[in-house]
Design an enzyme around this catalytic site. Structure first.
Site, PDB file in Angstrom:
ATOM      1  N   GLY A   1       0.800  -1.221   0.000  1.00 23.60           N
ATOM      2  CA  GLY A   1       0.000   0.000   0.000  1.00 23.60           C
ATOM      3  C   GLY A   1       0.828   1.264   0.000  1.00 23.60           C
ATOM      4  CB  THR A   2       2.962   2.852  -1.379  1.00 25.15           C
ATOM      5  OG1 THR A   2       3.727   4.033  -1.411  1.00 25.15           O
ATOM      6  CG2 THR A   2       3.143   2.126  -2.689  1.00 25.15           C
TER       7      THR A   2
END
Lengths: 250, 284
Positions: free
Chosen positions: B49-50
């Site tokens: 997640g980014t």
């Protein structure tokens, strides 16, 4: 003493020789002459074609081989050994493209061939390759290059060099005649290569095979006719030079 | 024939990948299980997640990323570095599993350094991307997750490649990677031009990441900005994402302003876009 130190190649002699490697270099000296010239925009490879038997198909004897679009090599020595080396080099050229997207530099593939040859001088059960190779080509930066490898696995860059039988004579000729004028344009470089070979080849242009690479162009093999044309030009120039000389003296 | 064959001894291949890397396929799982399912059921929860993005323009390559490392439902680290320099002229944005990215970047750095020592010059960005994707392809199916954009300047000018651990390797002008990438793509596609000035490019990159952090739960923290020029990479700035977002809200939209100016209408007084209020409909 030599006979006790030349059976297995991994054995040094007391005075520091690897006799098998030196014997391999002798085998190279028995091969037909090859000459390589690095011009400003062209690289030229010429080889002496051994006369073939009557029933033999001439086209199957090829001593100048392309390793990739922009690199090619000529060899002197054992043809069968050369076949193995050339195959490995061709595979390596494509592997390099697969791994890094870029075509090999001439130095890279020369180093690969030299490393391969050195491996065979340092493992038991194998003998060194009995060939010397002249590797020519252009790098991405457009600079022409000529390298020579020998059976021991060393390689050097040259402006012009010869290998095989009578290599010494040809090299001396090149040392005298390789000048800035001599490679001023492509045609002059080609003529220099042919003149160098004519020093040692019997019966003229019929026994010469020539190939060139120009910048950004693939390898071009000269046909027998084109070689004859060049030889004729050279003979004409020679005659004119002779005439001038005789005019001066009279 | 030879003693070494009898002893089954192999000369070390100094030209190939390091023997210290884990052997692909040698993952100890119970018999009857394939590694991927095993990892999915029993494996550690890996950080994902980014929002990262990179784009290429006349004056080089811009790389920007958020700094939130999340692991499941909590924020592991609000100030992580997601843009990793590889060498003077090459950066990589990292997305996917942070640990995998960190390891593979070190491996890539080592391989490129060895290459430079052997060949006398670094490979092109295309070559580096190819090397990375080839090295990772041995581990396909083992749940390796590295999604990265390699940004660099080589002999052919600025270059940008996207590499994913399943073997994808793409060349392009704009890439955004991560859970926040759809939001970033929206902003990037709107404002991207090849002929931007560096200042415009910085503004665009910050804007894109900020909007993504606003909507994506797994992105946040700060916005890192890097610029790769001909002379090498440069760390431009790190700004807090919330601060950037509120600043962006205060700015008038550039094209709305032009429309108003051309029709000689006075600027409306309040442009505060509150997410609770319905958006003003544009009057054309």
């Amino acid at each position: 003493m030599a006979s006790r130190y030349d059976r297995a190649i991994t054995v040094f002699s007391p005075d520091g020789h690897l006799f098998q490697v030196e014997y391999a270099q002798e085998a190279v000296k028995k091969g037909s002459t090859a000459v390589g010239i690095r011009g400003t925009d062209i690289v030229v490879l010429g080889v002496e074609k051994k006369s073939v038997a009557k029933l033999q198909d001439e086209r199957t004897v090829r001593k100048i081989c392309a390793l990739d679009d922009h690199v090619c090599m000529a060899f002197a020595g054992l043809t069968a050994d050369a076949r193995v080396v050339i195959n490995r080099a061709r595979v390596e050229c494509q592997s390099h493209k697969l791994t890094v997207e870029d075509p090999v530099t001439v130095e890279y593939i020369t180093r690969f061939i030299a490393t391969l040859k050195q491996k065979y001088t340092q493992s038991n059960g194998r003998r060194p390759f009995g060939i010397s190779a002249l590797i020519v080509g252009f790098d991405d930066d457009g600079i022409p290059r000529l390298y020579q490898t020998d059976p021991s696995g060393t390689y050097h860059a040259w402006k012009a060099n010869a290998i095989g039988r009578s290599a010494k004579t040809v090299r001396e000729f090149l040392e005298k005649n390789y000048t800035e004028d001599a490679i001023a344009n492509d045609n002059e470089a080609i003529k220099l290569a042919i003149r160098a070979l004519l020093e040692v080849v019997q019966s003229g242009g019929k026994n010469i095979e020539l190939a060139i690479i120009r910048r950004n162009q693939p390898l071009k093999m000269f046909s027998a006719k084109e070689i004859e044309l060049q030889v004729a030009e050279i003979e004409k120039e020679k005659e004119e030079a002779e005439k001038k000389k005789s005019k001066k003296t009279t | 024939m030879a003693l070494q064959d009898v002893c089954k001894w192999q000369a070390p291949n100094t030209q190939g990948p390091s023997p210290h890397l884990p052997q692909p396929g040698a993952w100890a799982v119970p018999p009857g299980c394939d590694p991927q399912t095993f990892l999915q059921i029993h494996g550690p929860r890996l950080a994902h997640g980014t929002t990262t993005l990179a784009f290429l323009f006349r004056h080089g390559v811009i790389a920007a990323a958020d700094t939130r490392s999340s692991c499941g439902n909590y924020v592991e680290c609000p100030t992580s570095r997601k843009i990793i320099p590889v060498h003077q002229h090459l950066l990589g944005t990292t997305s996917g599993t942070s640990a995998d990215c960190a390891v593979w970047y070190r491996v890539l750095r080592r391989e490129l350094r060895l290459w430079a020592l052997r060949e006398g010059q670094l490979p092109s960005v295309a070559g580096a991307a190819k090397l990375l994707s080839t090295m990772m392809s041995c581990y396909r199916g083992l749940d390796l997750c590295v999604a990265t954009a390699l940004c660099g300047w080589d002999r052919s000018g600025p270059a940008l490649f996207y590499v994913y651990s399943d073997g994808t390797r793409l060349q392009g002008n704009i890439f955004s990677v991560g859970s926040g990438s759809p939001y970033a793509y929206g902003v990037l596609d709107r404002g991207y031009r090849y002929d931007m000035t560096p200042q415009e490019a910085y503004a665009l990159a910050r804007c894109a990441v900020t909007h993504a952090t606003h909507r994506d739960a797994y992105s946040g923290g700060s916005v890192d900005l890097f610029h790769v020029r001909e002379s090498g990479w440069e760390y431009v700035s790190r700004n807090d994402a919330c601060v950037l977002y509120s600043e962006l809200q205060k700015l008038p939209e550039p094209d709305k302003e032009e429309e108003e100016a051309s029709r000689d209408h006075p600027e409306p007084a309040s442009r505060h876009r509150d997410s609770r209020m319905p958006a003003e409909t544009e009057i054309l």
